[in-house]
Design a protein around this motif. Structure first.
Motif, PDB file in Angstrom:
ATOM      1  N   TYR A   1      81.851  32.576  30.121  1.00 23.99           N
ATOM      2  CA  TYR A   1      80.539  33.215  30.063  1.00 23.99           C
ATOM      3  C   TYR A   1      80.013  33.184  28.629  1.00 23.99           C
ATOM      4  N   ARG A   2      80.899  33.408  27.663  1.00 25.90           N
ATOM      5  CA  ARG A   2      80.459  33.341  26.270  1.00 25.90           C
ATOM      6  C   ARG A   2      79.934  31.949  25.922  1.00 25.90           C
ATOM      7  N   THR A   3      80.571  30.929  26.487  1.00 21.07           N
ATOM      8  CA  THR A   3      80.133  29.551  26.220  1.00 21.07           C
ATOM      9  C   THR A   3      78.685  29.342  26.636  1.00 21.07           C
ATOM     10  N   ILE A   4      78.311  29.845  27.812  1.00 18.43           N
ATOM     11  CA  ILE A   4      76.929  29.650  28.243  1.00 18.43           C
ATOM     12  C   ILE A   4      75.980  30.604  27.520  1.00 18.43           C
ATOM     13  N   LEU A   5      76.504  31.735  27.067  1.00 16.90           N
ATOM     14  CA  LEU A   5      75.679  32.607  26.224  1.00 16.90           C
ATOM     15  C   LEU A   5      75.375  31.929  24.893  1.00 16.90           C
ATOM     16  N   GLU A   6      76.321  31.148  24.395  1.00 14.95           N
ATOM     17  CA  GLU A   6      76.087  30.424  23.149  1.00 14.95           C
ATOM     18  C   GLU A   6      75.055  29.318  23.344  1.00 14.95           C
ATOM     19  N   LEU A   7      74.983  28.764  24.551  1.00 22.48           N
ATOM     20  CA  LEU A   7      73.896  27.835  24.852  1.00 22.48           C
ATOM     21  C   LEU A   7      72.553  28.552  24.737  1.00 22.48           C
ATOM     22  N   SER A   8      72.552  29.799  25.170  1.00 24.45           N
ATOM     23  CA  SER A   8      71.304  30.570  25.146  1.00 24.45           C
ATOM     24  C   SER A   8      70.873  30.908  23.728  1.00 24.45           C
ATOM     25  N   ASP A   9      71.809  30.866  22.763  1.00 26.05           N
ATOM     26  CA  ASP A   9      71.428  31.097  21.377  1.00 26.05           C
ATOM     27  C   ASP A   9      70.409  30.057  20.918  1.00 26.05           C
ATOM     28  N   LYS A  10      70.479  28.868  21.527  1.00 25.55           N
ATOM     29  CA  LYS A  10      69.572  27.786  21.158  1.00 25.55           C
ATOM     30  C   LYS A  10      68.333  27.759  22.053  1.00 25.55           C
ATOM     31  N   THR A  11      68.529  27.981  23.331  1.00 25.66           N
ATOM     32  CA  THR A  11      67.407  27.879  24.275  1.00 25.66           C
ATOM     33  C   THR A  11      66.634  29.186  24.412  1.00 25.66           C
ATOM     34  N   LYS A  12      67.289  30.309  24.092  1.00 27.87           N
ATOM     35  CA  LYS A  12      66.728  31.663  24.247  1.00 27.87           C
ATOM     36  C   LYS A  12      66.579  32.064  25.720  1.00 27.87           C
ATOM     37  N   VAL A  13      67.133  31.274  26.624  1.00 32.03           N
ATOM     38  CA  VAL A  13      67.150  31.613  28.053  1.00 32.03           C
ATOM     39  C   VAL A  13      68.487  32.289  28.334  1.00 32.03           C
ATOM     40  N   ILE A  14      68.447  33.577  28.653  1.00 32.74           N
ATOM     41  CA  ILE A  14      69.672  34.372  28.742  1.00 32.74           C
ATOM     42  C   ILE A  14      70.290  34.308  30.144  1.00 32.74           C
ATOM     43  N   PRO A  15      71.550  33.867  30.258  1.00 32.16           N
ATOM     44  CA  PRO A  15      72.218  33.860  31.565  1.00 32.16           C
ATOM     45  C   PRO A  15      72.593  35.275  31.998  1.00 32.16           C
ATOM     46  N   GLN A  16      72.156  35.626  33.194  1.00 30.04           N
ATOM     47  CA  GLN A  16      72.421  36.956  33.754  1.00 30.04           C
ATOM     48  C   GLN A  16      73.645  36.861  34.671  1.00 30.04           C
ATOM     49  N   LEU A  17      74.740  37.487  34.295  1.00 30.42           N
ATOM     50  CA  LEU A  17      75.989  37.408  35.044  1.00 30.42           C
ATOM     51  C   LEU A  17      75.819  38.121  36.386  1.00 30.42           C
ATOM     52  N   GLU A  18      75.863  37.344  37.469  1.00 26.37           N
ATOM     53  CA  GLU A  18      75.491  37.881  38.772  1.00 26.37           C
ATOM     54  C   GLU A  18      76.705  38.225  39.631  1.00 26.37           C
ATOM     55  N   LEU A  19      76.670  39.431  40.181  1.00 23.64           N
ATOM     56  CA  LEU A  19      77.695  39.886  41.117  1.00 23.64           C
ATOM     57  C   LEU A  19      77.386  39.360  42.514  1.00 23.64           C
ATOM     58  N   TRP A  20      78.397  38.728  43.144  1.00 20.41           N
ATOM     59  CA  TRP A  20      78.276  38.282  44.538  1.00 20.41           C
ATOM     60  C   TRP A  20      79.331  39.003  45.361  1.00 20.41           C
ATOM     61  N   GLY A  21      78.909  39.897  46.215  1.00 24.19           N
ATOM     62  CA  GLY A  21      79.840  40.747  46.943  1.00 24.19           C
ATOM     63  C   GLY A  21      80.764  40.035  47.908  1.00 24.19           C
ATOM     64  N   PHE A  22      80.395  38.836  48.356  1.00 24.35           N
ATOM     65  CA  PHE A  22      81.211  38.102  49.323  1.00 24.35           C
ATOM     66  C   PHE A  22      82.221  37.171  48.657  1.00 24.35           C
ATOM     67  N   SER A  23      82.153  37.041  47.345  1.00 28.34           N
ATOM     68  CA  SER A  23      82.948  36.049  46.628  1.00 28.34           C
ATOM     69  C   SER A  23      84.324  36.583  46.243  1.00 28.34           C
ATOM     70  N   PRO A  24      85.346  35.719  46.228  1.00 28.99           N
ATOM     71  CA  PRO A  24      86.652  36.157  45.718  1.00 28.99           C
ATOM     72  C   PRO A  24      86.606  36.456  44.219  1.00 28.99           C
ATOM     73  N   ASN A  25      85.588  35.938  43.550  1.00 30.96           N
ATOM     74  CA  ASN A  25      85.439  36.148  42.110  1.00 30.96           C
ATOM     75  C   ASN A  25      84.110  36.827  41.797  1.00 30.96           C
ATOM     76  N   LEU A  26      84.159  37.813  40.891  1.00 32.11           N
ATOM     77  CA  LEU A  26      82.977  38.582  40.473  1.00 32.11           C
ATOM     78  C   LEU A  26      82.283  39.260  41.648  1.00 32.11           C
ATOM     79  N   SER A  27      83.083  39.843  42.535  1.00 29.90           N
ATOM     80  CA  SER A  27      82.521  40.559  43.676  1.00 29.90           C
ATOM     81  C   SER A  27      82.473  42.063  43.457  1.00 29.90           C
ATOM     82  N   HIS A  28      83.133  42.524  42.396  1.00 32.42           N
ATOM     83  CA  HIS A  28      83.194  43.959  42.113  1.00 32.42           C
ATOM     84  C   HIS A  28      82.495  44.269  40.790  1.00 32.42           C
ATOM     85  N   LEU A  29      81.918  45.431  40.716  1.00 37.15           N
ATOM     86  CA  LEU A  29      81.205  45.839  39.514  1.00 37.15           C
ATOM     87  C   LEU A  29      82.127  45.815  38.297  1.00 37.15           C
TER      88      LEU A  29
END
Length: 314
Positions: free
Chosen positions: A164-192
Motif C-alpha cells: 500500500y505504501r508503494t502505491i501511496l508513493e506513486l500518489s506523491d507524484k500524481t497527487k491521486v490518493i489511493p483509498q484503501l477499500e474494505l471488501w466484506g466478502f474477501s479473504p483479505n481486507l474484509s475487516h475494519l
C-alpha cells in the motif's frame, strides 16, 4: 510643545493609516459564514451502470438529478477515451454538467503476492492515476483485487502495508490518493481492523480508507468501532442499505438497496464518522438489477431523494 503636538499628529496619522489598511472596504465585507454541511452527496455510477449509458450520458443523468459529485468507473472513462475523446474533452463535459469527480473505481492488482502480477498492477495503477489526474479526479479506490476470491491465500498484513505504501508513493507524484477499500466478502481486507492495520503500518501521511455500510456488515465489523478509525482517515464513504431478508453470510453485492429501504444503522453510522472540519463524500453504491430495469433518470432522481432523507437530522 510643538514637538509633542507633532508626535501626536504623526501617531494619529499612522494609526489611521494602519486602520484603513486592516479594515476591509465596505465592498469587501464578507457575508457571515454559514454552517458547512458535514456531507457531500455523490452518485457512484454503479447505481446506473447496468443501463450502459456511457461516460457522457451518465454525467448528464447525474447532473439532471441534482448531483454535483460522482464516482466514475475507470473502465467507462477508458472506453470514452478509446472512442476518440481526450481528457480535455472529459474535463469540458464535467464543466458543462457542473460535476466534480470525487473518486474513481479501479481494479489494479496491487496487493497480490505474485511479483509479476503485482508489477503489472503497479504499472496499471500508475497509468490510471495519470489519466485521472488529467480529468481532475484526485482519488482512486484500491480494493484487494486479485486476492478477493474464496480460494485466495491470506496475505501477510505487513506485506500488504508495504505494498500500500508503494502505491501511496506513486500518489506523491500524481497527487491521486489511493483509498484503501474494505471488501466484506474477501479473504483479505474484509475487516475494519485489517484495513486500519495496513493503513497505519504503511507509514504514509496520505493513507486513507474507503468504507461501506454493506461491506462493514458483510465482513462482520459493523459500525461500533468506527470512532477508533480517526476522522482524518475517511474522506469518502459508500452508502447503501440492506434488508432483513438476507443474513450476513448470504447477502451479495446485488442485494444492496437505497438508503432507508432496509434495516442498516445508517444514521447512527453517519453520526459516528461525520467531521466538523470538512464534509465527507457520501457515495451511493448499489448494483441492484431491479433498479437497472427502471429508467436511468428515475433511478438517479430516486437516489438523490433517498440520500437527502438519509442525511436529514444527522
Amino acid at each position: 510643545m510643538t514637538q509633542s503636538v507633532s508626535r501626536r499628529q504623526t501617531l494619529a496619522a499612522l494609526t489611521a493609516t494602519v486602520g484603513t489598511t486592516l479594515a476591509p472596504k465596505s465592498s469587501e465585507v464578507l457575508a457571515a459564514p454559514t454552517a458547512q454541511s458535514p456531507f457531500t452527496l455523490c452518485l457512484n455510477m454503479s447505481t446506473i451502470r447496468g443501463h450502459k449509458l456511457g461516460f457522457v450520458k451518465e454525467l448528464e443523468v447525474a447532473s439532471k438529478a441534482g448531483f454535483r459529485s460522482v464516482e466514475i468507473w475507470i473502465e467507462t472513462l477508458q472506453t470514452y477515451l478509446k472512442n476518440g475523446a481526450s481528457t480535455a474533452d472529459a474535463r469540458k463535459v464535467l464543466s458543462d454538467t457542473g460535476i466534480k469527480v470525487e473518486n474513481a473505481i479501479g481494479f489494479a492488482p496491487w496487493i497480490v503476492d505474485n511479483d509479476a502480477d503485482r508489477a503489472k498492477g503497479l504499472d496499471q495503477m500508475k497509468r490510471e492515476m495519470d489519466m485521472l489526474a488529467e480529468v481532475g479526479c484526485m482519488r482512486v479506490a484500491t480494493p484487494p483485487i486479485g486476492a478477493q476470491t474464496p480460494n485466495s491465500p491470506k496475505i501477510d498484513l505487513y506485506k500488504a502495508a508495504e505494498r500500500y505504501r508503494t502505491i501511496l508513493e506513486l500518489s506523491d507524484k500524481t497527487k491521486v490518493i489511493p483509498q484503501l477499500e474494505l471488501w466484506g466478502f474477501s479473504p483479505n481486507l474484509s475487516h475494519l481492523g485489517e484495513v486500519m492495520f495496513v493503513a497505519i503500518e504503511s507509514g504514509h501521511p496520505s493513507a486513507r480508507v474507503l468504507l461501506d455500510i454493506y461491506h462493514l456488515y458483510k465482513g462482520g465489523s459493523g459500525n461500533t468501532m468506527l470512532p477508533l478509525v480517526g476522522k482524518s482517515a475517511i474522506e469518502g464513504f459508500h452508502v447503501n442499505d440492506y434488508t432483513a431478508d438476507f443474513t450476513r453470510e448470504k447477502i451479495t453485492d446485488a442485494d444492496r438497496v437505497f438508503p432507508g429501504d432496509g434495516v442498516a444503522p445508517i444514521k447512527d453510522t453517519l453520526r459516528l464518522i461525520k467531521r466538523s472540519d470538512k464534509p465527507i463524500v457520501l457515495s451511493l453504491e448499489v448494483f441492484n438489477k431491479a433498479y437497472y430495469a427502471q429508467e436511468a433518470q428515475t433511478v438517479a432522481n430516486t437516489a438523490m431523494a433517498k440520500m437527502k432523507a438519509m442525511v436529514a437530522g444527522v
